[in-house]
Motif scaffolding. Structure first.
Motif: not given
Lengths: 259, 259, 259
Positions: B144-145, B192, B194-197, B241-242, B246
């Motif tokens: 998905v990237d 950052l 991109t490190r969270v879905v 952090g991720p 959120v």
């Protein structure tokens, strides 16, 4: 034989490898833990993707570095797609990991997991009741929760590992990872982790990711357990309950492999 | 031609409109990002609803102010229901937005997205690899990237927009929104994200919502990108952090359009 | 007749019971709120499990202490499995709770919910528009949101409760729980709860769990509403928006029944 303790150099090594290689992990997992699973993998530097239909799951399993099969919210269609994905993974040397959620109590998933066992998983990750049920030594836990301790399930884990030439991680208050001969023990974590849904399921995804790394697979899978235990401990210290735990846990995982 | 920068007055204007109109957004999206997508829309003042079965999706698309089609965890049944919902949306002048997750690498969803293109989406939102694959200029990214930068995909985005008389948002470190003639550029955000879905998938939902607002559609869609970029920047400053990102991100979105 | 206020001793009593008994709650709920629902139940000490296929849902409904049916993302297959699970619950004296999400506006789910009503739910939890639509007194709300106040739906709730010999919780800014004769009123909470997806759906899961507890069912269901209202108030005070609210809310629920 006494299990050895996972050593922290191995943990650091696998954690760096995971961030460096960023394996693409094809997750076929349950509806409840999808977001958390993806976020755990992303925090550790891996690359998750959920592809679930029978039309494309086998195609994706061939492209991915690892495959996770978690039967938590199994349906007949998902089971069909999973079987095709596992076949494709095997044909393409993609290592695949089984999380046999709530196996034992429910006939449909128990039969399905038994069929999958014959298809050479690289690893199996479950709680004590699940591992004992999978080994035919009990009838499972209470819903998705274990009614046994991991140490009680260690003989079942070792027997399973030997019978199917796989790695088995039986996890709980203490985790054990075994290939049937050598066994590693991982301590840490906190009971608060059992008040947050998906910590076990997400661990299975990290196990799957670590099966794609170079080096000794048993060491890498034990390190997967170690990363989660360590982050769980750090997160418990930085939270006021299971809600703030989730954020603190992902932050701690993210910090794991950072330079 | 040089893209123009989204101006902050437009961002503020669209953000207030979104809160004021609170469009009802029918989301047919993937299993991984449902909760986050709903929470992003709620934080911005829109009203999300997920209705997915072929029996009722067309009925709901007729009632809703906007429709989102995201193929992340496409299944044959979902594809069937989506097609019916798009037909109903078109019959009722409900603008619909396409998020072609991981298009290119997987045949089933690639063919499905190509079919949908002919059904006049109001907007398309994807990463660089997805937009290039959709335009037939590459074979997609890694899972998905994306493996390309947004600027590299700008010609593909412009070609797509012209060919299908639609808006295309190609997003990444920098976002571009184009109708094939005019292009707006949106900067900000943080890696950052991109490190969270789900940040991209949720953006597509905000794009869908903004397509239901009065005013210039290109400006409104660019503002959708701008809201997310700005909140991403604020959230990164307020997180460790991720995981904590959120919460901080939703808080920042909530603060966006507040009086 | 004037509703009585839920008293705080009852709230504390039910909350302790819930933690002490830890009912196993079989959740057949919508795709959007699965994680949050599980985490709410876990925070309160209950044990959630999501089992959804027609092959195993009836088997699990027989083992569980309570069953939740939420039609938010109903599909034909899920509807079929839900019907089998309800039949099994009834055959095994497992109390089951209905959350008729967005009933009224959509024909498929409206017909399905009407069919379920005849199968003796222990409780029904909905917003005002849903309860009025279920009672045949309106055509539902806007998407998943209510367009009526709970007090306006109280006559509908009381009529439903009498007709089907069930408990009805109609919830909103103020909650009412009624068996058609006695009605309890629950105040508290905060409007911020409407900016977070799943607070209503998760409440239905807590209602389901409380239906498995000993004691007066009306009191226990009202206490379920009270736990959520109280945690909502505490969480609002401890958060800066809907993102930080989620963590603070779960932390507050976790603190509820702690010794």
């Amino acid at each position: 034989m006494q299990p050895d303790l996972l050593n922290s150099a191995q943990l650091a090594h696998t954690s760096h490898l995971l961030r460096d290689r960023s394996p693409l992990v094809h997750c076929m997992t349950n509806d409840v833990v999808q977001t958390f699973t993806a976020n755990v993998l992303l925090a550790l530097g891996a690359s998750p993707a959920m592809v679930i239909d029978a039309q494309e799951a086998p195609q994706f399993a061939a492209l991915a570095d690892a495959l996770l099969i978690n039967v938590g919210t199994l349906t007949q269609e998902r089971a069909h797609a999973m079987r095709l994905a596992v076949d494709s993974a095997n044909a393409n040397n993609t290592p695949w990991t089984l999380d046999p959620v709530a196996v034992g109590a429910l006939s449909f998933r128990t039969e399905f997991c038994q069929q999958l066992l014959a298809l050479r998983p690289a690893a199996i990750r479950g709680n004590a009741s699940e591992i004992m049920a999978l080994a035919g030594m009990s009838h499972g836990g209470r819903g998705v929760d274990t009614t046994d301790t991991a140490v009680a399930a260690l003989p079942a884990a070792q027997a399973l590992a030997r019978q199917y030439s796989t790695l088995v991680a039986v996890t709980g208050e203490v985790d054990y990872v075994t290939d049937g001969r050598r066994t590693l023990m991982i301590t840490g974590g906190d009971a608060l982790m059992t008040r947050v849904v998906g910590t076990g399921c997400a661990l299975s995804a990290v196990v799957a990711a670590c099966c794609a790394l170079p080096g000794d697979a048993l060491d890498n899978v034990a390190a997967a357990c170690g990363m989660m235990k360590r982050a769980g401990r750090v997160a418990t210290e930085n939270s006021r309950g299971p809600g703030s735990f989730v954020a603190a846990f992902l932050d701690a995982l993210y910090a794991e492999g950072q330079p």
